[in-house]
Design a protein around this motif. Structure first.
Motif, PDB file in Angstrom:
ATOM      1  N   THR A  46      15.478   3.298   3.261  1.00 45.62           N
ATOM      2  CA  THR A  46      14.233   4.055   3.131  1.00 45.62           C
ATOM      3  C   THR A  46      13.102   3.139   2.694  1.00 45.62           C
ATOM      4  O   THR A  46      11.993   3.184   3.240  1.00 45.62           O
ATOM      5  CB  THR A  46      14.399   5.201   2.118  1.00 45.62           C
ATOM      6  N   ARG A  47      13.367   2.280   1.721  1.00 46.61           N
ATOM      7  CA  ARG A  47      12.348   1.353   1.233  1.00 46.61           C
ATOM      8  C   ARG A  47      11.880   0.413   2.341  1.00 46.61           C
ATOM      9  O   ARG A  47      10.696   0.091   2.446  1.00 46.61           O
ATOM     10  CB  ARG A  47      12.904   0.536   0.066  1.00 46.61           C
ATOM     11  N   VAL A  48      12.827  -0.058   3.156  1.00 51.26           N
ATOM     12  CA  VAL A  48      12.460  -0.942   4.270  1.00 51.26           C
ATOM     13  C   VAL A  48      11.474  -0.240   5.194  1.00 51.26           C
ATOM     14  O   VAL A  48      10.466  -0.818   5.620  1.00 51.26           O
ATOM     15  CB  VAL A  48      13.715  -1.378   5.059  1.00 51.26           C
ATOM     16  N   LEU A  49      11.758   1.014   5.504  1.00 50.04           N
ATOM     17  CA  LEU A  49      10.910   1.762   6.428  1.00 50.04           C
ATOM     18  C   LEU A  49       9.560   2.122   5.819  1.00 50.04           C
ATOM     19  O   LEU A  49       8.554   2.222   6.527  1.00 50.04           O
ATOM     20  CB  LEU A  49      11.635   3.024   6.888  1.00 50.04           C
ATOM     21  N   LEU A  50       9.508   2.292   4.503  1.00 50.26           N
ATOM     22  CA  LEU A  50       8.268   2.663   3.845  1.00 50.26           C
ATOM     23  C   LEU A  50       7.413   1.457   3.480  1.00 50.26           C
ATOM     24  O   LEU A  50       6.177   1.559   3.439  1.00 50.26           O
ATOM     25  CB  LEU A  50       8.549   3.471   2.568  1.00 50.26           C
ATOM     26  N   ARG A  51       8.050   0.288   3.200  1.00 48.67           N
ATOM     27  CA  ARG A  51       7.293  -0.791   2.571  1.00 48.67           C
ATOM     28  C   ARG A  51       7.392  -2.143   3.268  1.00 48.67           C
ATOM     29  O   ARG A  51       6.646  -3.052   2.919  1.00 48.67           O
ATOM     30  CB  ARG A  51       7.778  -0.965   1.120  1.00 48.67           C
ATOM     31  N   ARG A  52       8.321  -2.297   4.187  1.00 50.43           N
ATOM     32  CA  ARG A  52       8.507  -3.599   4.815  1.00 50.43           C
ATOM     33  C   ARG A  52       8.212  -3.526   6.309  1.00 50.43           C
ATOM     34  O   ARG A  52       7.687  -2.536   6.806  1.00 50.43           O
ATOM     35  CB  ARG A  52       9.945  -4.093   4.561  1.00 50.43           C
ATOM     36  N   VAL A  53       8.560  -4.598   7.034  1.00 52.01           N
ATOM     37  CA  VAL A  53       8.412  -4.617   8.488  1.00 52.01           C
ATOM     38  C   VAL A  53       9.817  -4.588   9.079  1.00 52.01           C
ATOM     39  O   VAL A  53      10.490  -5.612   9.172  1.00 52.01           O
ATOM     40  CB  VAL A  53       7.654  -5.872   8.961  1.00 52.01           C
ATOM     41  N   ILE A  96       0.855  -1.179   0.000  1.00 51.92           N
ATOM     42  CA  ILE A  96       0.000   0.000   0.000  1.00 51.92           C
ATOM     43  C   ILE A  96       0.895   1.234   0.000  1.00 51.92           C
ATOM     44  O   ILE A  96       1.856   1.314   0.762  1.00 51.92           O
ATOM     45  CB  ILE A  96      -0.921  -0.006   1.238  1.00 51.92           C
ATOM     46  N   GLU A  97       0.621   2.167  -0.901  1.00 55.15           N
ATOM     47  CA  GLU A  97       1.464   3.351  -1.029  1.00 55.15           C
ATOM     48  C   GLU A  97       1.454   4.173   0.270  1.00 55.15           C
ATOM     49  O   GLU A  97       0.385   4.551   0.763  1.00 55.15           O
ATOM     50  CB  GLU A  97       0.990   4.219  -2.186  1.00 55.15           C
ATOM     51  N   TYR A  98       2.637   4.415   0.789  1.00 52.39           N
ATOM     52  CA  TYR A  98       2.784   5.216   2.008  1.00 52.39           C
ATOM     53  C   TYR A  98       2.396   6.657   1.734  1.00 52.39           C
ATOM     54  O   TYR A  98       2.880   7.268   0.781  1.00 52.39           O
ATOM     55  CB  TYR A  98       4.235   5.138   2.483  1.00 52.39           C
TER      56      TYR A  98
END
Length: 365
Positions: free
Chosen positions: A308-315, A51-53
């Protein structure tokens, strides 16, 4: 072979052509926890979408601040990479950016070449997926239209080199099967993993487009390879988030950087050959993998962009930073605090930061 609709994405067709199948109708978004569980239990990340942050105003302020602080460095890195590409291939050139992170970089390289040499080179954005490879239908389309010698692949940055290896393997297989001679040379702005052929710098600096998702990448989703929507002769797919148009900064970002090209100093670009691939980043990752007892190397995402991607899209499990006082990491620290993710200082690495993804078993692997 099916390609995209002309209205796909928010960039001008003069800037980039997406060789992606439009699957905007597909319901592919899953919650972060559900998607993480699927990915760590045999599912593939390319079969669904996060889901888009939607960033807060404070976070958007950080994006604009980072762009203001780093725009000159990004413009200089674009010039360096573009000059090296031009020296290597001349005007007989087609830029092939790797969606999504490579797309704005490819747009900027195309614009720089137009500014500096008054040439308009073709620029396509294609999909590459870890574990599934480069979209060979898209590559075949490009080669038939432009020839194999002209291709130059573009991405934003390197992490531990997984995409570099994927590109090498895919292109080598394509050449062998089609009797072609496409180069798997990869050009990036930042190469902290020390695994790209052409780079602007090996410093792990913040490329501001990494701060956001589709709203800085032409309103295009991550690429999808799901058999329910993508046939054997289709390009890989993506969604066009037209509903986010009011938040779109894609053209704002590339306009802000390209406007600086005429103002760059007259300092000569260092055209010496780039240092060879040392894969030092991967060596650092293997050290961290051993120290933290992480069995799956794919749960380690190095560099500012990947963290950044981890924080926006992962756990996220935790964030490692080389220096907690590094101004490049303001948005990283903001996101970590927002998500209650612990931050640890780990000085002995070539990256500014690394994101560690939480194993689904809840342990520290």
């Amino acid at each position: 072979m099916k390609s995209r609709k002309k209205t796909f994405g928010s960039y001008s067709r003069e800037d980039v052509i997406f060789l992606l199948k439009d699957i905007s109708h597909a319901e592919l978004e899953n919650g972060t926890e559900e998607r993480e569980k699927s990915m760590q239990t045999g599912g593939h990340y390319s079969e669904s979408l996060p889901i888009e942050y939607q960033p807060s105003q404070d976070y958007m302020n950080l994006f604009h601040q980072s762009l203001d602080e780093h725009k000159w460095k990004m413009a200089a890195a674009i010039r360096t990479v573009a000059e090296k590409i031009y020296r290597s291939k001349g005007s007989d050139l087609v830029l092939v950016s790797l969606a999504r992170a490579g797309t704005p970089v490819g747009v900027l390289i195309k614009r720089y070449l137009s500014f500096a040499y008054q040439i308009s080179v073709p620029h396509y954005s294609v999909s590459i997926i870890r574990g599934r490879g480069l979209d060979l239908n898209a590559l075949s389309y490009i080669v038939k239209k432009h020839g194999s010698e002209a291709v130059q692949f573009i991405d934003g940055w390197t992490g531990k080199g997984a995409i570099t290896k994927e590109l090498i393997q895919s292109v080598s297989g394509f050449n062998s099967g089609q009797q072609e001679s496409v180069s798997h040379s990869l050009a990036v702005l930042a190469d902290p993993g020390e695994c790209a052929d052409i780079y602007g710098t090996r410093e792990d600096f913040l490329i501001s487009s990494a701060c956001l998702n589709s709203t800085v990448s032409g309103l295009v989703s991550r690429t999808v390879l799901n058999k329910q929507y993508i046939g054997p002769h289709d390009f890989h797919g993506a969604k066009y988030y037209q509903d986010l148009a009011s938040l779109d900064l894609s053209n704002y970002f590339v306009d802000a950087i390209s406007a600086l090209f005429p103002e760059l100093s007259e300092q000569t670009v260092d055209m010496d050959s780039d240092a060879g691939k040392t894969w030092q980043g991967l060596k650092d990752i293997q050290t961290i993998q051993e120290e933290y007892g992480i069995e799956n190397i794919n749960l380690i995402k190095p560099g500012v962009g990947e963290t950044t991607r981890v924080l926006l899209r992962r756990v996220p499990w935790k964030i490692l930073v080389q220096n907690s006082g590094n101004p490049e990491l303001k948005h990283i620290l903001y996101l970590a605090e927002e998500r209650n993710v612990p931050v640890e200082v780990f000085p002995n690495m070539s990256y500014s930061c690394i994101g560690l993804i939480k194993p689904i078993n809840g342990g520290e692997q």
